[in-house]
Scaffold this active site. Structure first.
Site, short mmCIF file in Angstrom:
data_model
loop_
_atom_site.label_atom_id
_atom_site.label_comp_id
_atom_site.label_asym_id
_atom_site.label_seq_id
_atom_site.Cartn_x
_atom_site.Cartn_y
_atom_site.Cartn_z
N ALA A 18 20.08 -8.81 -102.88
CA ALA A 18 20.78 -9.61 -101.85
C ALA A 18 22.05 -10.28 -102.38
O ALA A 18 22.97 -10.61 -101.63
CB ALA A 18 19.82 -10.66 -101.29
N PHE A 29 17.95 -14.61 -100.69
CA PHE A 29 16.62 -15.13 -100.36
C PHE A 29 16.23 -16.33 -101.22
O PHE A 29 15.56 -17.25 -100.74
CB PHE A 29 15.57 -14.01 -100.55
N VAL A 98 18.91 -4.30 -96.79
CA VAL A 98 18.64 -3.57 -95.53
C VAL A 98 19.84 -3.64 -94.58
O VAL A 98 19.77 -3.19 -93.45
CB VAL A 98 17.38 -4.17 -94.84
N ASP A 99 20.97 -4.16 -95.10
CA ASP A 99 22.15 -4.37 -94.23
C ASP A 99 22.98 -3.10 -94.04
O ASP A 99 23.88 -3.07 -93.21
CB ASP A 99 23.03 -5.52 -94.80
N HIS A 114 13.86 -0.85 -99.28
CA HIS A 114 13.20 -1.76 -98.32
C HIS A 114 13.56 -1.42 -96.89
O HIS A 114 13.44 -2.25 -96.00
CB HIS A 114 13.52 -3.22 -98.66
N CYS A 125 4.07 3.91 -80.96
CA CYS A 125 4.33 5.37 -80.87
C CYS A 125 5.35 5.84 -81.90
O CYS A 125 5.59 7.05 -82.03
CB CYS A 125 4.80 5.74 -79.45
N CYS A 141 8.86 -1.22 -76.45
CA CYS A 141 9.15 0.20 -76.26
C CYS A 141 8.79 0.59 -74.83
O CYS A 141 8.01 -0.12 -74.17
CB CYS A 141 8.27 0.99 -77.26
N SER A 182 17.11 -11.17 -108.21
CA SER A 182 16.30 -12.04 -109.07
C SER A 182 15.19 -11.23 -109.75
O SER A 182 14.48 -11.75 -110.60
CB SER A 182 15.67 -13.16 -108.22
#
Ligand code: APR
Length: 237
Positions: A18, A29, A98-99, A114, A125, A141, A182
């Site tokens: 991060a 984080f 995850v960006d 991740h 589903c 959904c 970290s």
């Protein structure tokens, strides 16, 4: 020294956390005062239990992260890594982030350990949607199942394809550069050790010391990643 190591290396793998995206404006984080886990308890917003039992808090937390990631974008450090891949200086990026900023900056061989915030999928589903569903407060959904981001929640397995590719690349690396992590979350934090055990030189560039600094051949603390990458890039050009 970083530029020299990059020039000498045949197979360099970069590993980001991060801290790679804070200069894009996204909080990390665990930095004191600003880290996301200073404000929220990950067990309450980023775990499988949160998805199942506290869905309201869960999707509000992830809706904010989807919006923040859309507001932000890759910074110059991401673009330098993409250029170094094109120039053959690095062979790939293992990221915990995850960006999606490495891919947006043009990097090709990116292993998202991740998962990604850029998509959501149905818990029942499995149908995949773009994350704009979360922006529009659409959390279910068509089948009635809950929509959740395609990120790895605490308590979930890592995606097999990204994991196996990361093992392969870490074993093959002769230079492994950690940027902004970290190194506290397993199993993602095993890769620097795996690379080192297979003969790689290990570089850790992180504002604060990490528990794996003793393993590293080079540690750079108290410096911003963007500045360090810009400096090395100037030496290489
Ligand atoms: N330059 C250098 N280092 C930085 C910068 C910067 N601009 N900004 C932050 N850092 C450092 C911080 O000092 C911190 O040690 O980046 C590190 C980020 O560590 P974490 O916040 O723990 O992030 P990360 O290691 O990616 O967390 C791993 O934990 O919550 C889970 O799934 C989540 O992928 C995440 C995982």
């Amino acid at each position: 020294m970083l530029a020299d190591l990059l020039k000498e290396s045949k197979h360099t793998i970069v590993y980001t956390g991060a801290g790679m995206s804070t200069e894009s404006g996204l909080p990390d984080f665990r930095s004191a005062k600003t880290g996301m886990w200073e404000m929220e308890d990950p067990a309450k917003v980023a775990s499988v239990d949160a998805l199942n039992q506290q869905f309201e808090q869960f999707f509000q937390f992830y809706k904010q992260r989807v919006l923040a990631a859309k507001e932000a974008g890759p910074h110059e450090g991401h673009r330098i890594l993409s250029k170094w891949e094109e120039q053959g200086l690095i062979s790939g990026i293992i990221t915990q982030n995850v960006d999606g900023f490495h891919t947006m900056a043009g990097s090709e061989n990116v292993m998202e350990l991740h998962g990604t915030l850029r998509e959501v999928h149905c818990e029942s589903c499995g149908k995949v949607y773009g994350n704009e569903r979360y922006e529009q407060d659409e959390f279910y959904c068509e089948c009635g199942g809950k929509l959740r981001p395609s990120v790895v929640l605490f308590g979930e397995m890592l995606p097999e394809e990204a994991f196996l590719q990361s093992v392969f690349e870490s074993e093959k690396a002769d230079l492994f550069i950690v940027l902004g992590s970290s190194l506290t979350v397993s199993p993602a934090n095993q890769f620097p050790m795996l690379a080192k055990e297979n003969g790689a030189k290990l570089v850790i560039i992180n504002m604060e010391p990490t528990s794996m600094d003793y393993l590293a051949d080079l540690v750079i603390n108290e410096r911003k990643i963007g500045e360090v990458l810009r400096e090395a890039d100037r030496e290489l050009s």
